[in-house]
Design an enzyme around this catalytic site. Structure first.
Site, PDB file in Angstrom:
ATOM      1  N   LYS A  60       0.840  -1.199   0.000  1.00 42.53           N
ATOM      2  CA  LYS A  60       0.000   0.000   0.000  1.00 42.53           C
ATOM      3  C   LYS A  60       0.875   1.248   0.000  1.00 42.53           C
ATOM      4  CE  LYS A  60      -3.742  -2.488   2.228  1.00 42.53           C
ATOM      5  NZ  LYS A  60      -4.293  -2.995   3.477  1.00 42.53           N
ATOM      6  N   GLN A  94      -4.736  -1.799   9.868  1.00 42.51           N
ATOM      7  CA  GLN A  94      -4.597  -3.130   9.276  1.00 42.51           C
ATOM      8  C   GLN A  94      -5.141  -4.186  10.242  1.00 42.51           C
ATOM      9  OE1 GLN A  94      -3.298  -3.720   6.040  1.00 42.51           O
ATOM     10  NE2 GLN A  94      -4.069  -5.780   6.419  1.00 42.51           N
ATOM     11  N   ASP A 142     -11.205   2.653   4.199  1.00 41.21           N
ATOM     12  CA  ASP A 142     -11.445   1.206   4.097  1.00 41.21           C
ATOM     13  C   ASP A 142     -12.941   0.900   3.980  1.00 41.21           C
ATOM     14  OD1 ASP A 142      -9.498  -0.683   3.905  1.00 41.21           O
ATOM     15  OD2 ASP A 142      -9.049  -0.788   6.049  1.00 41.21           O
TER      16      ASP A 142
END
Ligand code: NAP
Length: 292
Positions: free
Chosen positions: A53, A97, A120
């Protein structure tokens, strides 16, 4: 018949070029989209995702900050970090994460992220808005799947889509997005009796199970479109999907490979959401200037 390949690498490349153009446009206004990635613990798969990412962000001219902590981090420490990032004007997207260590409540952490920076798309407000078809950051993997289907002009209206998996990050949202495009959606999961009897009715089959090469041709209707979300290791430690790619070739009409299918789309959509957040922030700033 041999199935046509749905090339996620190529489509994601196209999307990233568009994202880069938007980044360049924002740069003219002296805005650099910023993504903060928070990683807790030493999970090696998570570390790989996070590095990818960061690399992609930088390649597109975006800022990416990695905040890495040992797995002894407390919930309160993590919540304080999120609060700080929520108010940082140079950060437009916050990604925590998953999975998190067991002393930390994932729901509490996700809910603490400002919905304006929830790139997200996991915050309950984002999920709710998505469910009722209002503007929201869409979760990256399901959004990426929808982009793939659209890029290959796969018609969804009236089609029977069968989703195997009901996780909050893939299974449930992809079913909703397919429903919004007028597919008839069936969800299957580990308690489904006679799974093949459902999957064999699927015009569109989404496999989000997490089991290496679980879906072979015996689960597939002739001419079906198969989207393989799985990311697993086979018996030789090689990356593979939930679908036995070779075995379904003569049955399916389209299939995504692993790697090179859904995976690259997930990152591309994350980049898109982060730029979208920076654009919205600029819009808010301009609006408030106008009001004054
Ligand atoms: P998850 O939370 O573990 O969910 C797996 C789902 O599969 C569950 O709903 C489970 O049912 C169902 N399932 C398990 N065994 C089954 C069986 N034998 N028959 C029918 N259904 C079964 O996983 P996830 O987070 O959704 O991820 C799924 C896969 O996608 C994983 O391989 C993951 O690594 C991959 N993934 C890839 C990307 C990407 O960018 N490519 C992104 C996210 C995830 P129950 O609910 O009944 O337990």
């Amino acid at each position: 018949m041999t199935a046509k390949l749905i090339d996620g690498k190529a489509v994601s490349q196209k999307i990233k070029i568009q994202v880069k153009e938007r980044v360049e446009k924002l740069a003219q206004q002296e805005i650099i989209p910023g993504l903060a990635v928070v990683l807790v613990g030493e999970n090696s798969a998570s570390l790989t995702y996070v590095k990818n990412k960061k690399k992609t962000c930088e390649a597109l001219g975006m800022r990416s900050d990695l905040h890495q902590y040992p797995d002894t981090l407390t919930e309160q420490e993590l919540l304080s970090k999120i609060e700080e990032l929520n108010t940082d004007p140079e950060i437009h997207g916050i990604l925590v994460q998953l999975p998190l260590p067991k002393q930390i409540d994932e729901f509490k952490v996700i809910s603490a992220i400002s919905p304006d920076k929830d790139v997200d798309g996991f915050h309950p407000i984002s999920v709710g808005n998505m469910m009722i078809g209002k503007e929201a950051f869409l979760p990256c993997t399901p959004h990426g799947i929808m982009e793939l289907l659209s890029n290959y002009e796969i018609d969804l209206a009236g089609k029977h889509a069968v989703v195997i998996g009901r996780s909050n990050i893939v299974g449930k949202p992809i079913g909703q997005l397919l429903l919004q495009k007028d597919a008839t959606v069936t969800y299957c999961h580990s308690k489904t009796n006679d799974l093949a009897s459902f999957t064999k009715q699927a015009d569109i089959l989404i496999a989000a199970i997490g089991r290496a090469k679980f879906i072979d041709h015996t689960y597939v209707k002739s001419g079906a479109v198969i989207i393989d979300v799985g990311m697993n290791r086979d018996e030789n430690g090689k990356l593979c999907g939930d679908v036995d790619f070779q075995d379904v070739q003569e049955t399916a009409s389209f299939v995504t490979p692993v790697p090179g299918g859904v995976g690259p789309m997930t990152i591309a959509m994350l980049m898109g959401n982060t730029v979208q957040s920076a654009e919205k922030d600029l819009q808010r700033q301009n609006n408030s200037k106008y009001v004054k």
